[in-house]
Design a protein around this motif. Structure first.
Motif, PDB file in Angstrom:
ATOM      1  N   THR A 210       0.728  -1.178  -0.202  1.00 33.05           N
ATOM      2  CA  THR A 210       0.136  -0.016  -0.038  1.00 33.05           C
ATOM      3  C   THR A 210       1.013   1.412   0.134  1.00 33.05           C
ATOM      4  O   THR A 210       0.561   2.202  -0.697  1.00 33.05           O
ATOM      5  CB  THR A 210      -0.896   0.165   1.326  1.00 33.05           C
ATOM      6  N   GLN A 232      -5.630   0.053   0.998  1.00 31.61           N
ATOM      7  CA  GLN A 232      -6.078   0.887   2.054  1.00 31.61           C
ATOM      8  C   GLN A 232      -7.299   0.311   2.835  1.00 31.61           C
ATOM      9  O   GLN A 232      -7.306   0.274   3.989  1.00 31.61           O
ATOM     10  CB  GLN A 232      -6.183   2.345   1.637  1.00 31.61           C
ATOM     11  N   TYR A 366      -2.993  10.388   0.053  1.00 30.16           N
ATOM     12  CA  TYR A 366      -4.023   9.821   0.444  1.00 30.16           C
ATOM     13  C   TYR A 366      -5.284  10.388  -0.422  1.00 30.16           C
ATOM     14  O   TYR A 366      -6.455   9.797  -0.882  1.00 30.16           O
ATOM     15  CB  TYR A 366      -4.464  10.061   1.872  1.00 30.16           C
TER      16      TYR A 366
END
Length: 399
Positions: A210, A232, A366
């Motif tokens: 990830t 995630q 993110y």
């Protein structure tokens, strides 16, 4: 003398390879009790094999007093070319730097059959790097780190794609073994066979996979972005320390049940506000809930970088604290079937506005799509000394 910093799954067998090859090696691990500056004192070569950019920066910053002029740092973690450039600025001019991340997992690390992707001038360390496997010189400083992320941006999404393929087959009555047998005759055969039985040994952790996709995020990466969201979600579900092959079982289990039963008490009307406190994040003090759901909206309390014992995570490092905060947020979102793309509003409190650039680097890993509404403010202090930021959210939950 060689100082090897990092004795995790990859670092330990790599250090043993150096010893077996006749090199004098000093090893260092976080839990060892020896200051890292002491570990690198007098070393001609300092090798780092650590978890992420924040860890490498923190450890090398602490090592600076012990680095001698003329030494060379060989950064072998997967941290990306931008972080390599930051390390060059951090290290004194008299200390050399080579980026040399590797392709391969725990087995090849022990056998000396890794592929070393080297960037920069490797003349002073090529012989040492060859102990780990085949050395491929990729170009100037940072090119090895860029090559590693480019490769992982293909390999990791391919494994997520296969996990989704198995989930599709399961939902339509396709025998999994037969599906893998058919796939074995295609270019995806090797990857498909790895997913036949998820590895009980963690060779390449789901959390690291990830992280690699997060480091390689860019606007045009549609397939990698989708794979990253899947990973995630799995990391937030507690699978981070499992082998990447665990993604097949995670996706093959079917869709998560909608989190609606708590909204309606037995025999009563729908509740207006439903608190959510996950066991996978530090408990609250009882005066607040981590998140409260109202219909299709989720209101997330301010999240900060502290662990279950109340200790600061990443003290003094904005990037380390921001990384922790966003991983906690990922768990909260995944619990409600949401992702970072569902954030409608994000508010950030910084104790020093000069840290906004470092914070922004983590945030962009993110929040990669259309930016949500956002406010960032500077405050004189937060509720716990040593905290550098706090983040709260409003999320529009997917129906």
């Amino acid at each position: 003398m060689i100082a090897f910093l990092g004795q995790g799954r990859m670092g330990a067998p790599m250090a043993r390879r150096l010893v077996a090859a006749g090199h004098k090696v000093t090893t260092w691990r976080r839990s060892g009790g020896v200051p890292v500056a002491t570990a690198v004192d007098g070393a001609d070569l300092v090798i780092t094999m650590l978890s992420d950019p924040a860890a490498v920066r923190e450890v090398l910053t602490a090592a600076l007093p012990g680095l001698r002029p003329g030494a060379t740092v060989v950064e072998m973690s997967t941290i990306g070319p931008e972080a390599v450039g930051e390390l060059r600025a951090l290290l004194p001019p008299g200390v050399g730097l080579v980026d040399a991340p590797v392709l391969g997992s725990v087995g090849p690390a022990a056998e000396g059959t890794l592929t070393v992707l080297a960037g920069g001038d490797v003349r002073d360390c090529r012989e040492v790097l060859a102990v780990f496997g085949a050395v491929r010189e990729c170009g100037p400083l940072g090119s090895g780190a860029a090559m590693k992320l480019a490769v992982m941006s293909a390999l990791v999404p391919a494994q997520v794609l296969l996990a989704e393929t198995f989930a599709y087959g399961e939902a339509h009555g396709v025998d999994r073994g037969a599906l893998i047998d058919v796939l074995s005759g295609t270019p995806l055969g090797v990857l498909a066979d790895r997913l036949r039985v998820p590895s009980e040994q963690t060779r390449y952790s789901l959390a690291h996979a990830t992280k690699d996709l997060e480091l390689g995020a860019w606007d045009g990466a549609t397939m990698a972005t989708a794979a990253r969201a899947r990973l995630q979600e799995a990391r937030a579900a507690g699978l981070g320390e499992h082998d990447l092959t665990a993604i097949a079982a995670h996706l093959g289990g079917g869709p998560h049940a909608p989190a609606t039963t708590a909204d309606r008490p037995a025999g009563g009307p729908a509740r207006r506000a439903v608190p959510h406190n996950l066991s996978t994040i530090p408990a609250t003090n009882g005066m607040y809930s981590h998140a409260v759901r109202v219909g299709d909206m989720l209101y997330v309390s301010g999240q900060a970088a502290f662990d279950e014992h109340g200790n600061i995570v990443g003290e003094g490092s904005m990037e380390a604290q921001a990384e922790h905060v966003f991983q906690v947020i990922a768990r909260i979102l995944a619990d409600q079937g949401a992702s970072f793309g569902d954030i409608a509003f994000i508010r950030t409190y910084l104790t020093d506005m000069e840290d906004r650039v470092a914070y922004g680097r983590v945030r962009r890993k993110y929040i990669t799509g259309t930016a949500p509404a956002s406010t960032t403010v500077e405050v004189s202090k937060l509720f716990m000394p040593g905290l550098l930021l706090e983040v709260d959210l409003i999320v529009a939950l997917p129906r």
